[in-house]
Design an enzyme around this catalytic site. Structure first.
Site, PDB file in Angstrom:
ATOM      1  N   SER A 187      63.641 -27.616 -34.555  1.00 41.41           N
ATOM      2  CA  SER A 187      62.762 -26.468 -34.768  1.00 41.41           C
ATOM      3  C   SER A 187      61.862 -26.607 -35.991  1.00 41.41           C
ATOM      4  CB  SER A 187      63.586 -25.186 -34.863  1.00 41.41           C
ATOM      5  OG  SER A 187      64.601 -25.321 -35.830  1.00 41.41           O
ATOM      6  N   HIS A 215      64.507 -24.430 -28.141  1.00 35.86           N
ATOM      7  CA  HIS A 215      63.054 -24.660 -28.130  1.00 35.86           C
ATOM      8  C   HIS A 215      62.621 -25.532 -26.950  1.00 35.86           C
ATOM      9  CE1 HIS A 215      61.851 -22.690 -31.856  1.00 35.86           C
ATOM     10  NE2 HIS A 215      63.016 -23.079 -32.344  1.00 35.86           N
ATOM     11  N   LYS A 246      63.232 -16.998 -26.633  1.00 40.48           N
ATOM     12  CA  LYS A 246      61.995 -17.607 -27.114  1.00 40.48           C
ATOM     13  C   LYS A 246      60.978 -17.658 -25.974  1.00 40.48           C
ATOM     14  CE  LYS A 246      64.155 -19.551 -31.099  1.00 40.48           C
ATOM     15  NZ  LYS A 246      65.268 -20.370 -31.519  1.00 40.48           N
TER      16      LYS A 246
HETATM   17  C1  LIG Z   1      66.492 -19.811 -32.216  1.00 42.50           C
HETATM   18  C2  LIG Z   1      67.541 -20.845 -32.062  1.00 42.50           C
HETATM   19  C3  LIG Z   1      68.847 -20.490 -31.673  1.00 42.50           C
HETATM   20  C4  LIG Z   1      69.263 -19.064 -31.503  1.00 42.50           C
HETATM   21  O1  LIG Z   1      68.766 -18.493 -30.344  1.00 42.50           O
HETATM   22  P1  LIG Z   1      68.602 -16.895 -30.259  1.00 42.50           P
HETATM   23  O2  LIG Z   1      68.567 -16.615 -28.815  1.00 42.50           O
HETATM   24  O3  LIG Z   1      67.347 -16.553 -30.982  1.00 42.50           O
HETATM   25  O4  LIG Z   1      69.807 -16.318 -30.930  1.00 42.50           O
HETATM   26  C5  LIG Z   1      69.756 -21.511 -31.465  1.00 42.50           C
HETATM   27  N1  LIG Z   1      69.425 -22.804 -31.648  1.00 42.50           N
HETATM   28  C6  LIG Z   1      68.187 -23.178 -32.026  1.00 42.50           C
HETATM   29  C7  LIG Z   1      67.877 -24.627 -32.183  1.00 42.50           C
HETATM   30  C8  LIG Z   1      67.209 -22.212 -32.257  1.00 42.50           C
HETATM   31  O5  LIG Z   1      65.999 -22.576 -32.648  1.00 42.50           O
END
Ligand SMILES: *Cc1c(COP(=O)(O)O)cnc(C)c1O
Length: 400
Positions: A187, A215, A246
Site C-alpha cells: 500500500s 489493494h 476499497k
Molecule cells: C486497508 C487494508 C486492510 C484493511 O482493510 P479494511 O477493509 O479497510 O479494514 C488490510 N490490508 C491491507 C494491505 C490494507 O491496505
C-alpha cells in the site's frame, strides 16, 4: 458550557502527545465534505483527489446506492446480533455465495472489515509451536494477527524470494505448522508481490499460503478478481483475503478458500464470532458491487483504472520524479526527507491537489513520499491538472 471536571490520571497523555508532535508525526485528518469523488471538497477546498481507495468509483454508483436503500426498507438499519448467534441474515449468505462464485473458490466468509478478517484468520490458523513467515512490509492488520496468534514471527525482506527460501531452509523443520503471508499489492509502494515464486516456496516447504488482496480486490485480475486470478494461481493460494472497503466501495473483508477453511473460521475467528454482523445496507451494497464487477461495466471500469494508472505514472516519470517500484494505481512520489514530503503535500493542496504525505515511521526515514492514487473516475483533465501542479511545485521545491 462549564468544563466537565476530570481526574488527573490521564495527564501523562499530554506529555506523550508533545513528544509525538516533536517527532513530527501526528494525524490531523482532513474533512471530506460530500462524496468521495475524483474531484472532492476537503477542508472547504475543491481538490483533485489522489488520496482515496475508491478505485472504481463504486462508493457513488447508483446500483450500490439503490441496493443499500432497498435493504434498509426490507431488513432495517442493523443486524442486531453477532453472526454465529442471530446476526446471519439472508443477505450475508447471498454475499458469501456471490463472492465464492466470483472468486472461483469453494466458500467465503465475510468479516466486518479487512482488518478483522486478517486478525481473526491468522490468529485462528496458527499458534504456539508454529511459524509465520511474514513479508517485512505487510499491513498492520497482518502484523497484529501474527502477534495475537502466539506463533513465532519470521520476517523476510521485501520481495526477496531467495532470502525467504534461505530462511525456510534454516528454520522450517523447527516448527509444526507454518504460514506464509504477504500483501499482494503493497500500500505504500504500489508494487506487487512475486506470488508465483512464493507459491512455489509454499509448496516446497509445506507452508499455508495466505495473500492479502486489500489493494488488489477490484484492481488486479479479470474484472478485479484479485491477485490469484492475475497470476493464474487458482488452487495454489490457500487463504485469499479480500476487502469490500476499497475498490468495492462498501465496507468489509472476506476470506476465500476451501470449505473446511471457512467452516473452521466460523468456529474460531474471534472478530467474526464476537463482533456484531454487518448492517443490511452495507451487505446489499457489497452484493451490488460484485454484480457491477461481473457485468461488462466492471471490465470497462478496471480497464479505465489501468489506463489512468499507466498514463499518470508515465507522466510522473517523464517529469523526473522517483516513483520507486510501483506497478499499480498506487504511485509514490519519493522525495527523501520527511520535510520535503510534508512541504510537497502542503503546497500541492494549496494548488488544488490532495495527495497524502507518507513519512517515518510508516516508511524509512530517507524514503518519505507523497502517495498518489488514481481511480477510474479521474478524467484526463483531472490528471493533467494534478501533473501540472506537481510540475510547478516540484520545481519550486527543487525536487525535479
Ligand atoms: C486497508 C487494508 C486492510 C484493511 O482493510 P479494511 O477493509 O479497510 O479494514 C488490510 N490490508 C491491507 C494491505 C490494507 O491496505
Amino acid at each position: 458550557m462549564p468544563t466537565i471536571p476530570r481526574t488527573h490520571r490521564l495527564d501523562f497523555l499530554e506529555g506523550e502527545l508533545k513528544e509525538l508532535y516533536a517527532q513530527g508525526f501526528v494525524w490531523k485528518p482532513r474533512i471530506l465534505e460530500g462524496e468521495q469523488r475524483a474531484r472532492a471538497r476537503f477542508d472547504g477546498k475543491e481538490v483533485v483527489n489522489l488520496s482515496s481507495n475508491n478505485y472504481l468509483g463504486l462508493t457513488n454508483h447508483p446500483k450500490l446506492r439503490e441496493a443499500a436503500k432497498r435493504a434498509i426498507d426490507q431488513y432495517g438499519a442493523g443486524a442486531g446480533a453477532v453472526r454465529p448467534i442471530a446476526g446471519t441474515m439472508t443477505l450475508h449468505k447471498q454475499l458469501e455465495e456471490k463472492l465464492a462464485r466470483f472468486k472461483g473458490v469453494e466458500a467465503t466468509l465475510v468479516f466486518q472489515s479487512g482488518f478483522a478478517a486478517n486478525l481473526g484468520t491468522i490468529q485462528a490458523l496458527v499458534g504456539k509451536g508454529d511459524a509465520i513467515y511474514s513479508e517485512e512490509l505487510n499491513h498492520g492488520s497482518i502484523i497484529d494477527g501474527c502477534r495475537l496468534s502466539g506463533a513465532e514471527i519470521l520476517k523476510w525482506p521485501h520481495r526477496n524470494v531467495e532470502a525467504l527460501r534461505q530462511l525456510c531452509k534454516e528454520s522450517r523443520h523447527k516448527y509444526r505448522r507454518a504460514l506464509l503471508v504477504t500483501d499482494a499489492v503493497f500500500s505504500m509502494d504500489g508494487d506487487i508481490a512475486p506470488l508465483t515464486e512464493l507459491a512455489e516456496i509454499a509448496e516446497e516447504f509445506d507452508l499455508i499460503f495466505m495473500v492479502d488482496d486489500a489493494h488488489a480486490s477490484g484492481v488486479l485480475g479479470r474484472a478485479g478478481r484479485g491477485s490469484a486470478d492475475h497470476f493464474g494461481l487458482h488452487g495454489r493460494v490457500d487463504v485469499q483475503m479480500g476487502t469490500l472497503s476499497k475498490a468495492l466501495g462498501a465496507m468489509g473483508g472476506y476470506i476465500a478458500g476451501s470449505k473446511p477453511l471457512i467452516e473452521f473460521l466460523i468456529q474460531k475467528a474471534r472478530p467474526w464470532l464476537l463482533s456484531t454482523a454487518h448492517p443490511p445496507a452495507v451487505v446489499a451494497a457489497a452484493i451490488a458491487s460484485v454484480e457491477v464487477l461481473e457485468s461488462s461495466e466492471g471490465e470497462q471500469l478496471v480497464k479505465k483504472l489501468w489506463e489512468n494508472a499507466h498514463y499518470f505514472k508515465q507522466e510522473l516519470k517523464r517529469l523526473g520524479f522517483n516513483t520507486g517500484a510501483s506497478e499499480t494505481p498506487i504511485t509514490p512520489v519519493i522525495v527523501g526527507s520527511s520535510h520535503n514530503a510534508k512541504q510537497l503535500a502542503k503546497r500541492l493542496f494549496e494548488e488544488g491537489v490532495f495527495a497524502q504525505e507518507i513519512v517515518f515511521p510508516m516508511v524509512a526515514r530517507d524514503k518519505a513520499r507523497v502517495r498518489t492514487i488514481v481511480t477510474a473516475m479521474h478524467t484526463k483533465e483531472d490528471l493533467d491538472f494534478a501533473l501540472n501542479a506537481l510540475k510547478r511545485v516540484g520545481r519550486e521545491l527543487e525536487l525535479i
